[in-house]
Structures are given as C-alpha cells and as structure tokens.
Design a protein around this motif. Structure first.
Motif, mmCIF file in Angstrom:
data_model
loop_
_atom_site.group_PDB
_atom_site.id
_atom_site.type_symbol
_atom_site.label_atom_id
_atom_site.label_comp_id
_atom_site.label_asym_id
_atom_site.label_seq_id
_atom_site.Cartn_x
_atom_site.Cartn_y
_atom_site.Cartn_z
ATOM 1 N N UNK A 2 68.286 91.282 -7.959
ATOM 2 C CA UNK A 2 69.386 90.371 -8.215
ATOM 3 C C UNK A 2 69.256 89.773 -9.835
ATOM 4 N N UNK A 3 68.043 89.724 -10.430
ATOM 5 C CA UNK A 3 67.733 89.343 -11.597
ATOM 6 C C UNK A 3 68.191 90.446 -12.704
ATOM 7 N N UNK A 4 67.820 91.841 -12.370
ATOM 8 C CA UNK A 4 68.355 92.853 -12.880
ATOM 9 C C UNK A 4 69.916 92.807 -13.075
ATOM 10 N N UNK A 5 70.501 92.471 -11.946
ATOM 11 C CA UNK A 5 72.259 92.639 -11.923
ATOM 12 C C UNK A 5 72.631 91.525 -12.938
ATOM 13 N N UNK A 6 71.989 90.326 -12.494
ATOM 14 C CA UNK A 6 72.243 89.135 -13.350
ATOM 15 C C UNK A 6 72.343 89.431 -14.921
ATOM 16 N N UNK A 7 71.375 90.123 -15.420
ATOM 17 C CA UNK A 7 71.047 90.555 -16.743
ATOM 18 C C UNK A 7 71.699 91.907 -17.236
ATOM 19 N N UNK A 8 72.506 92.538 -16.211
ATOM 20 C CA UNK A 8 72.928 93.772 -16.558
ATOM 21 C C UNK A 8 72.190 95.050 -17.008
ATOM 22 N N UNK A 63 66.486 107.246 -14.351
ATOM 23 C CA UNK A 63 66.534 106.279 -15.007
ATOM 24 C C UNK A 63 68.092 105.685 -15.247
ATOM 25 N N UNK A 64 68.530 104.655 -14.941
ATOM 26 C CA UNK A 64 69.834 104.344 -15.122
ATOM 27 C C UNK A 64 69.760 102.713 -15.773
ATOM 28 N N UNK A 65 70.591 102.538 -16.683
ATOM 29 C CA UNK A 65 70.537 101.179 -17.479
ATOM 30 C C UNK A 65 71.911 101.143 -17.838
ATOM 31 N N UNK A 66 72.393 99.706 -17.693
ATOM 32 C CA UNK A 66 73.745 99.198 -17.907
ATOM 33 C C UNK A 66 73.276 98.237 -19.176
ATOM 34 N N UNK A 67 74.084 98.466 -20.195
ATOM 35 C CA UNK A 67 74.119 97.883 -21.757
ATOM 36 C C UNK A 67 74.697 96.467 -21.416
ATOM 37 N N UNK A 68 74.091 95.467 -21.636
ATOM 38 C CA UNK A 68 74.767 94.010 -21.697
ATOM 39 C C UNK A 68 75.863 93.974 -22.893
ATOM 40 N N UNK A 69 76.526 92.921 -22.801
ATOM 41 C CA UNK A 69 77.476 92.506 -23.920
ATOM 42 C C UNK A 69 76.560 92.048 -25.154
ATOM 43 N N UNK A 89 83.561 88.936 -34.605
ATOM 44 C CA UNK A 89 83.652 90.037 -35.069
ATOM 45 C C UNK A 89 83.706 90.940 -33.782
ATOM 46 N N UNK A 90 83.276 92.520 -34.280
ATOM 47 C CA UNK A 90 83.313 93.412 -33.317
ATOM 48 C C UNK A 90 82.633 94.644 -33.830
ATOM 49 N N UNK A 147 72.005 109.437 -24.569
ATOM 50 C CA UNK A 147 71.523 108.132 -24.101
ATOM 51 C C UNK A 147 72.382 107.204 -25.312
ATOM 52 N N UNK A 148 72.834 106.135 -24.670
ATOM 53 C CA UNK A 148 73.401 104.871 -25.332
ATOM 54 C C UNK A 148 72.858 103.633 -25.015
ATOM 55 N N UNK A 149 71.914 102.994 -25.794
ATOM 56 C CA UNK A 149 71.154 101.821 -25.375
ATOM 57 C C UNK A 149 71.641 100.647 -26.353
ATOM 58 N N UNK A 150 72.193 101.058 -27.599
ATOM 59 C CA UNK A 150 72.688 99.908 -28.381
ATOM 60 C C UNK A 150 73.823 99.281 -27.699
ATOM 61 N N UNK A 151 74.042 97.777 -27.874
ATOM 62 C CA UNK A 151 75.471 97.347 -27.305
ATOM 63 C C UNK A 151 76.424 97.445 -28.413
ATOM 64 N N UNK A 152 77.542 97.493 -27.689
ATOM 65 C CA UNK A 152 78.786 97.282 -28.725
ATOM 66 C C UNK A 152 79.754 96.205 -27.743
ATOM 67 N N UNK A 153 80.840 95.973 -28.797
ATOM 68 C CA UNK A 153 81.938 95.049 -28.192
ATOM 69 C C UNK A 153 82.041 94.146 -29.340
ATOM 70 N N UNK A 154 82.881 93.127 -28.803
ATOM 71 C CA UNK A 154 83.350 91.880 -29.365
ATOM 72 C C UNK A 154 82.058 90.691 -29.402
ATOM 73 N N UNK A 155 81.905 89.836 -30.357
ATOM 74 C CA UNK A 155 81.065 88.869 -30.245
ATOM 75 C C UNK A 155 81.548 87.421 -30.986
#
Length: 150
Positions: A19-25, A36-42, A83-84, A98-106
C-alpha cells in the motif's frame, strides 16, 4: 459457519508495504524473481533556502530546462516557481530500456516572510540551477547599536 483464519503478522507487513509503494508510486522488484517494475512519480524539483543579513536565497535544481521554460512570480507574499520538464521524444531507431527520471509540470510555492521586499526580487539561471534573490527590507536588517558606558 465461518472459517477460522490464522493471523500472520508478516503478511500484514507485506500488505502495508504494498500500500505504501502504491501511495508513493513505486513498485520494487518482487521477492520471487519477477521482472523489476517501477512507476515514476510526478517530478518536483529540489530546493535549498538560505538567509544572510541582506537577503533570502532560494536555489532550485532544474536540470535540462531552459530559462524560457521556467516562470518565477511573487504575488501576495508568495514566491511561485513553475515550469515543465518534457520527456525525450521517441526517435526512429531509438528505444528506451529504462526511464527513471521524472518528467512533467511542476509548481513550488513558498510563503515569504514579511521582511522580504517583493519589489526588488531578482532571479538568475545558470547550469541548471535557478537562484531567486529575495532582498530584505531595510527596516528588517539587523542594526548594531553602540552602548555607552557612564
């Protein structure tokens, strides 16, 4: 009739961890050898805030951004940096493994102390680091008073 189930505290810990892993993405490698699976957070840029006698200094790490992609504003006693960071576009013949760096608006907002002179705020962008200078009002600067001995 209801069935009795033995309580297993380790199973409860595993459930809490999931549950904590899902919470933090984030999903880490499983213990049974699955891929290995990893979802990158915002993405949220890291910020340092320091102070001296003359100003507050906010430094934000904004790698791979251009100054035109970053907006800094001071309004109603609040500093906002936004920015973004856009992800690389897939090119023909290029595939990502592999893509581990996060992207998106902030958007980062900070409430300013009353001692900040909002009219004299300045910012500079160099080597992926945004530095925002927030000068203090003259009346807020510490003053040295000489004490006379009689």
């Amino acid at each position: 009739m209801s069935a009795l189930t033995t309580w297993n505290p380790l199973r409860e810990l595993g459930s809490l961890e999931n549950r904590l892993d899902r919470l933090f993405g984030v999903t880490w490698p499983s213990r049974n050898g699955e891929k290995e699976a990893m979802t990158v957070a915002q993405w949220t840029p890291l910020v340092d805030i320091s102070e001296d006698n003359n100003e507050y200094l906010v430094k934000a790490e904004l790698p791979e951004l251009k100054k035109e992609e970053v907006k800094v504003s001071v309004e109603n006693g609040e500093l906002t940096i936004s920015g973004e960071r856009k992800s690389e576009k897939e090119e023909k013949g290029k595939k990502f493994h592999r893509i581990e760096r996060s992207y998106g608006s902030f958007l980062r907002s900070f409430t300013l102390p009353e001692s900040v002179n909002g009219d004299k705020v300045s910012a500079e962008f160099k080597d992926g680091v945004l530095s925002v200078h927030l000068p203090k009002d003259e009346k807020a600067k510490p003053k040295s008073i000489e004490v006379k001995v009689q």
